[in-house]
Scaffold this motif. Sequence first.
Motif, mmCIF file in Angstrom:
data_model
loop_
_atom_site.group_PDB
_atom_site.id
_atom_site.type_symbol
_atom_site.label_atom_id
_atom_site.label_comp_id
_atom_site.label_asym_id
_atom_site.label_seq_id
_atom_site.Cartn_x
_atom_site.Cartn_y
_atom_site.Cartn_z
ATOM 1 N N VAL A 1 0.896 -1.008 0.065
ATOM 2 C CA VAL A 1 -0.048 0.106 0.095
ATOM 3 C C VAL A 1 0.742 1.045 -0.104
ATOM 4 O O VAL A 1 0.720 2.146 -0.818
ATOM 5 C CB VAL A 1 -0.916 -0.016 1.231
ATOM 6 C CG1 VAL A 1 -1.771 1.361 1.438
ATOM 7 C CG2 VAL A 1 -1.984 -1.223 1.264
ATOM 8 N N GLY A 2 1.642 1.267 1.155
ATOM 9 C CA GLY A 2 2.473 2.513 1.263
ATOM 10 C C GLY A 2 3.613 2.737 0.278
ATOM 11 O O GLY A 2 3.902 3.925 -0.124
ATOM 12 N N LYS A 3 4.576 1.547 -0.260
ATOM 13 C CA LYS A 3 5.412 1.885 -1.363
ATOM 14 C C LYS A 3 5.083 1.686 -2.591
ATOM 15 O O LYS A 3 5.491 2.076 -3.721
ATOM 16 C CB LYS A 3 6.510 0.922 -0.829
ATOM 17 C CG LYS A 3 7.192 1.335 0.483
ATOM 18 C CD LYS A 3 7.990 2.568 0.528
ATOM 19 C CE LYS A 3 8.341 3.077 1.739
ATOM 20 N NZ LYS A 3 9.028 4.127 1.726
ATOM 21 N N MET A 4 4.031 0.880 -2.857
ATOM 22 C CA MET A 4 3.763 0.442 -4.261
ATOM 23 C C MET A 4 2.312 0.994 -4.811
ATOM 24 O O MET A 4 1.947 0.923 -5.860
ATOM 25 C CB MET A 4 3.670 -1.207 -4.353
ATOM 26 C CG MET A 4 4.771 -1.740 -4.186
ATOM 27 S SD MET A 4 4.900 -3.474 -3.962
ATOM 28 C CE MET A 4 4.625 -4.151 -5.702
ATOM 29 N N GLY A 5 1.794 1.540 -3.678
ATOM 30 C CA GLY A 5 0.105 2.226 -4.126
ATOM 31 C C GLY A 5 -0.850 0.961 -4.591
ATOM 32 O O GLY A 5 -1.637 1.498 -5.532
ATOM 33 N N LYS A 6 -0.711 -0.163 -4.148
ATOM 34 C CA LYS A 6 -1.636 -1.272 -4.368
ATOM 35 C C LYS A 6 -2.659 -1.360 -3.375
ATOM 36 O O LYS A 6 -2.360 -0.981 -2.268
ATOM 37 C CB LYS A 6 -0.921 -2.543 -4.658
ATOM 38 C CG LYS A 6 0.333 -2.469 -5.691
ATOM 39 C CD LYS A 6 -0.312 -2.365 -7.019
ATOM 40 C CE LYS A 6 0.986 -2.406 -8.027
ATOM 41 N NZ LYS A 6 0.316 -2.286 -9.443
ATOM 42 N N LYS A 7 -3.716 -2.071 -3.596
ATOM 43 C CA LYS A 7 -4.817 -2.267 -2.745
ATOM 44 C C LYS A 7 -4.583 -3.819 -2.140
ATOM 45 O O LYS A 7 -4.014 -4.481 -2.597
ATOM 46 C CB LYS A 7 -6.075 -2.363 -3.344
ATOM 47 C CG LYS A 7 -6.348 -1.044 -3.782
ATOM 48 C CD LYS A 7 -7.761 -0.704 -4.538
ATOM 49 C CE LYS A 7 -7.994 0.701 -4.727
ATOM 50 N NZ LYS A 7 -9.376 1.276 -4.953
ATOM 51 N N THR A 8 -5.086 -4.145 -1.043
ATOM 52 C CA THR A 8 -5.097 -5.145 -0.289
ATOM 53 C C THR A 8 -5.432 -6.344 -1.173
ATOM 54 O O THR A 8 -5.075 -7.470 -1.264
ATOM 55 C CB THR A 8 -5.995 -5.201 1.247
ATOM 56 O OG1 THR A 8 -5.259 -4.296 1.797
ATOM 57 C CG2 THR A 8 -5.879 -6.599 1.592
ATOM 58 N N GLU A 9 -6.549 -6.070 -1.986
ATOM 59 C CA GLU A 9 -7.283 -7.301 -2.915
ATOM 60 C C GLU A 9 -6.024 -7.565 -3.815
ATOM 61 O O GLU A 9 -6.128 -8.740 -4.289
ATOM 62 C CB GLU A 9 -8.514 -6.512 -3.493
ATOM 63 C CG GLU A 9 -9.733 -6.459 -2.813
ATOM 64 C CD GLU A 9 -9.372 -5.012 -1.941
ATOM 65 O OE1 GLU A 9 -8.675 -4.037 -2.708
ATOM 66 O OE2 GLU A 9 -10.106 -4.877 -0.915
ATOM 67 N N LEU A 29 10.512 -4.246 -6.462
ATOM 68 C CA LEU A 29 9.584 -3.126 -5.658
ATOM 69 C C LEU A 29 9.614 -3.781 -4.220
ATOM 70 O O LEU A 29 9.928 -2.913 -3.209
ATOM 71 C CB LEU A 29 8.512 -2.646 -5.889
ATOM 72 C CG LEU A 29 8.556 -1.718 -7.331
ATOM 73 C CD1 LEU A 29 7.103 -1.461 -7.785
ATOM 74 C CD2 LEU A 29 9.101 -0.378 -7.210
ATOM 75 N N PHE A 30 9.419 -4.856 -4.117
ATOM 76 C CA PHE A 30 9.356 -5.474 -2.658
ATOM 77 C C PHE A 30 10.844 -5.624 -2.167
ATOM 78 O O PHE A 30 11.141 -5.495 -1.151
ATOM 79 C CB PHE A 30 8.699 -7.091 -2.697
ATOM 80 C CG PHE A 30 7.259 -7.106 -2.306
ATOM 81 C CD1 PHE A 30 6.578 -6.951 -1.212
ATOM 82 C CD2 PHE A 30 6.361 -6.976 -3.458
ATOM 83 C CE1 PHE A 30 5.339 -7.135 -0.979
ATOM 84 C CE2 PHE A 30 4.807 -7.293 -3.397
ATOM 85 C CZ PHE A 30 4.530 -7.075 -1.885
ATOM 86 N N ASN A 31 11.682 -6.095 -3.107
ATOM 87 C CA ASN A 31 13.055 -6.201 -2.694
ATOM 88 C C ASN A 31 13.784 -4.929 -2.059
ATOM 89 O O ASN A 31 14.467 -4.742 -1.106
ATOM 90 C CB ASN A 31 13.945 -6.883 -3.802
ATOM 91 C CG ASN A 31 13.914 -8.355 -3.726
ATOM 92 O OD1 ASN A 31 13.518 -8.822 -2.787
ATOM 93 N ND2 ASN A 31 13.798 -8.655 -4.946
ATOM 94 N N LEU A 32 13.339 -3.675 -3.100
ATOM 95 C CA LEU A 32 13.944 -2.465 -2.535
ATOM 96 C C LEU A 32 13.111 -1.948 -1.304
ATOM 97 O O LEU A 32 13.792 -1.561 -0.484
ATOM 98 C CB LEU A 32 13.272 -1.296 -3.699
ATOM 99 C CG LEU A 32 14.019 -1.506 -4.966
ATOM 100 C CD1 LEU A 32 13.502 -0.454 -6.034
ATOM 101 C CD2 LEU A 32 15.869 -1.068 -4.819
ATOM 102 N N ALA A 33 11.805 -2.368 -1.142
ATOM 103 C CA ALA A 33 11.417 -1.796 0.225
ATOM 104 C C ALA A 33 11.795 -2.880 1.384
ATOM 105 O O ALA A 33 11.902 -2.380 2.199
ATOM 106 C CB ALA A 33 9.772 -2.110 0.070
#
Length: 161
Positions: free
Chosen positions: A112-120, A142-146
């Motif tokens: 949500v915070g880093k990728m701007g995606k929703k829980t769904e 993006l997950f790896n960067l975060a």
Amino acid sequence: MKTEKISIPVKQALPMIAEMVKLKYVTDTLGKSSGWIYNKLNHETTTTKSTGFNKSDINLLNDLFQKIGEKLVSTRLYIPSGENKDASQVRQEVIEQMQTVSEIVSMPYIYVGKMGKKTEWYLNRMRRNSTKASFKQEDINLFNLAIVEIGNKLLSIELTL
């Protein structure tokens, strides 16, 4: 390379850390009850016999956050090569990697915070029986960067009283 530490009072730092790291993982790793941190953090406003954080607690937390930070900085999610694996096996391996990381890291902080995606979006990709939604390489990047960012933040924080 040694990371320069930023000294932050524990009561200021823990809410920020709790956004990134699951405090249940922290308390479980320390062998403390799940309410230990909350009772210490809020001891003035609770009716418990907690005395708040002491130097020993701070040292325990600093050591643990150092270890978690080192672990996260060296963690990399990846999409396994498809050789000798069907799409469902590859998908399953990615889901298992995500689950391992999600034991420590607050995944909503990332998606949500880093990728701007929703829980769904996240849940659709984590469903074992879904064939439509899967993590793409750019998502994994993006997950790896975060994850590395969270690890570096933990390495740079020194809790104080």
